[in-house]
Scaffold this motif. Structure first.
Motif, short mmCIF file in Angstrom:
data_model
loop_
_atom_site.label_atom_id
_atom_site.label_comp_id
_atom_site.label_asym_id
_atom_site.label_seq_id
_atom_site.Cartn_x
_atom_site.Cartn_y
_atom_site.Cartn_z
N ALA A 273 0.83 -1.21 0.00
CA ALA A 273 0.00 0.00 0.00
C ALA A 273 0.87 1.26 0.00
N ILE A 274 1.98 1.21 0.72
CA ILE A 274 2.90 2.36 0.73
C ILE A 274 3.49 2.57 -0.66
N ARG A 288 -4.51 2.62 -6.59
CA ARG A 288 -3.91 1.95 -5.43
C ARG A 288 -4.74 0.70 -5.16
N VAL A 289 -4.17 -0.46 -5.38
CA VAL A 289 -4.95 -1.70 -5.48
C VAL A 289 -4.69 -2.68 -4.33
N HIS A 290 -4.31 -2.16 -3.17
CA HIS A 290 -4.02 -3.02 -2.02
C HIS A 290 -5.19 -3.95 -1.69
N VAL A 291 -6.40 -3.41 -1.67
CA VAL A 291 -7.57 -4.22 -1.31
C VAL A 291 -7.80 -5.33 -2.33
N LEU A 292 -7.66 -5.01 -3.61
CA LEU A 292 -7.85 -6.03 -4.64
C LEU A 292 -6.86 -7.17 -4.46
N ARG A 293 -5.60 -6.84 -4.19
CA ARG A 293 -4.61 -7.89 -3.94
C ARG A 293 -5.00 -8.75 -2.74
N GLU A 294 -5.40 -8.08 -1.65
CA GLU A 294 -5.73 -8.79 -0.42
C GLU A 294 -6.94 -9.69 -0.61
#
Length: 389
Positions: A273-274, A288-294
């Motif tokens: 995410a950073i 910013r695709v942190h949620v999609l990865r998670e």
């Protein structure tokens, strides 16, 4: 008239602009009685959506009173209370006939811009950039509604503005997100994001028979509202989401995952995410695709990932290998609002749900610039702002 206008990244203002006029026989003009600020509007405020122009009028969650009609609009009459879908759809093209109203082939006058970015053009949208039509939005005193014989739905006097308004977007969006999650009775559904769309996705998933809904956020007010709606919760600022989901599902993972966050995901210190935030700030990535990865990593094998969260361009390092090898199904898209307004209005009238639960900050239109910033910065317990001109 008075209207909220975009003047650049982080800069929205109330301006005096020309009143809208009938431009086509299928147009209507409505006097706005109630409108709202959507999480998608924050992507415009933060400069993530390309092809915005100074002076664009924002707002795609709108309702009001019909005051003028084009000659071809016979299903409405002057004085009707109506909710207006945020998708502008012709009702006649191949996609509309299939019920895929947000994919309408005929309502984006700037389709060539969208084709260059996406391969094809979706429907035009109110208040949502020139790539998607450049249509003026309804955070204003009046709104021109194209294709008014297809979109607006009449609201009975027994339903209040605050109950009806969200038929324009977030109730159908949360409902379609749950529908896209392909929920079977008793399933466990994980939902990232407890903003307004996430709140409606929670309640819709439970209406569709989910056995458990696990909602993920870090804002206390949002988590509390999710619990009131029947969800278990995870505070991602305090707990590793993947580990917690595995612990709660005997290591199998949720049957379905819903990404109700989209392109401005926060990971509360997570390395990816950073990196996303740095790349977005330096124009090396748009989303910013942190949620999609998670969600991909957390979803059980053979599960379904539903994406109502808005993405605008390119995401980096999405684990497609994990998605492919786990056999995940992806379903996503802008909402086919016209498909859902009538059946969801019936649920409201039957008392199955009162959408006004989500309203935390009723405000005047003139307060919109301040409320945009409070909503973006998650101040003062803001979850949903409703504006009245």
């Amino acid at each position: 008239m008075r209207a909220l206008c975009w003047h650049g990244k982080g800069d929205v203002r109330i301006d005096t602009v020309p009143d809208p006029k009938i431009e086509h026989p299928r147009d209507a003009i409505i006097k706005i009685t109630c409108c709202a600020i959507c999480g998608s509007d924050l992507h415009l405020l933060d400069g993530y959506q390309p092809t915005m122009e100074k002076g664009d009028i924002l707002g795609h969650e709108n309702m009001g009173e019909v005051i003028e009609l084009g000659s071809d609009v016979t299903n409405l009459k002057i004085g009707d209370r109506v909710v207006v879908p945020f998708t502008i759809s012709c009702g006649e093209c191949w996609f509309c006939k299939q019920g895929m109203f947000s994919c309408c082939d005929r309502t984006n006058p700037n389709a060539e811009l969208a084709v260059k970015a996406m391969g094809h053009s979706p429907a035009g949208l109110f208040g949502f950039s020139h790539m998607l039509g450049g249509y003026s939005g309804g955070q204003a005193e009046y709104l021109r509604v194209p294709m008014a014989d297809i979109g607006p739905i009449k609201i009975p006097d027994s339903v209040t503005d605050e109950q009806a308004l969200f038929l324009s977007d977030i109730f159908p969006t949360g409902y379609m997100a749950a529908e896209n999650a392909q929920i079977e009775p008793g399933d466990t559904v994980a939902i990232w994001g407890c903003g307004p769309v996430g709140q409606f996705a929670i309640r819709s998933a439970l209406m569709m028979g989910a056995g458990r809904v696990i909602a993920i956020d870090e804002v206390p007010e949002r988590l509390a509202m999710a619990e009131e709606g029947g969800a278990e919760t995870i505070d991602f600022s305090k707990t590793d989401v993947y580990d917690e989901l595995m612990a709660r599902t005997e290591k199998r993972g949720p049957d379905s995952c819903i990404d109700a966050v989209g392109c401005e995901a926060s990971g509360h210190g997570a390395t990816d995410a950073i990196i996303d935030k740095v790349k977005a700030a330096t124009y090396l990535a748009t989303d910013r695709v942190h949620v999609l990865r998670e969600a991909i990593m957390s979803c059980r094998k053979g599960g379904t990932l539903s994406i109502p969260g808005v993405y605008v361009g390119m995401g980096d390092k999405i684990p497609l290998g994990a998605a492919m090898n786990k056999g995940l199904t992806f379903k996503m898209g802008q909402t086919h609002v016209q498909k859902y307004t009538k059946p969801l209005l019936e649920k409201i009238e039957a008392g199955e749900i009162d959408p006004s639960f989500v309203v935390t900050h009723p405000s005047a239109l003139e307060d919109a610039p301040e409320m945009y910033k409070k909503f973006r910065d998650k101040e003062d317990g803001v979850i949903k702002v409703v504006l009245r001109p």
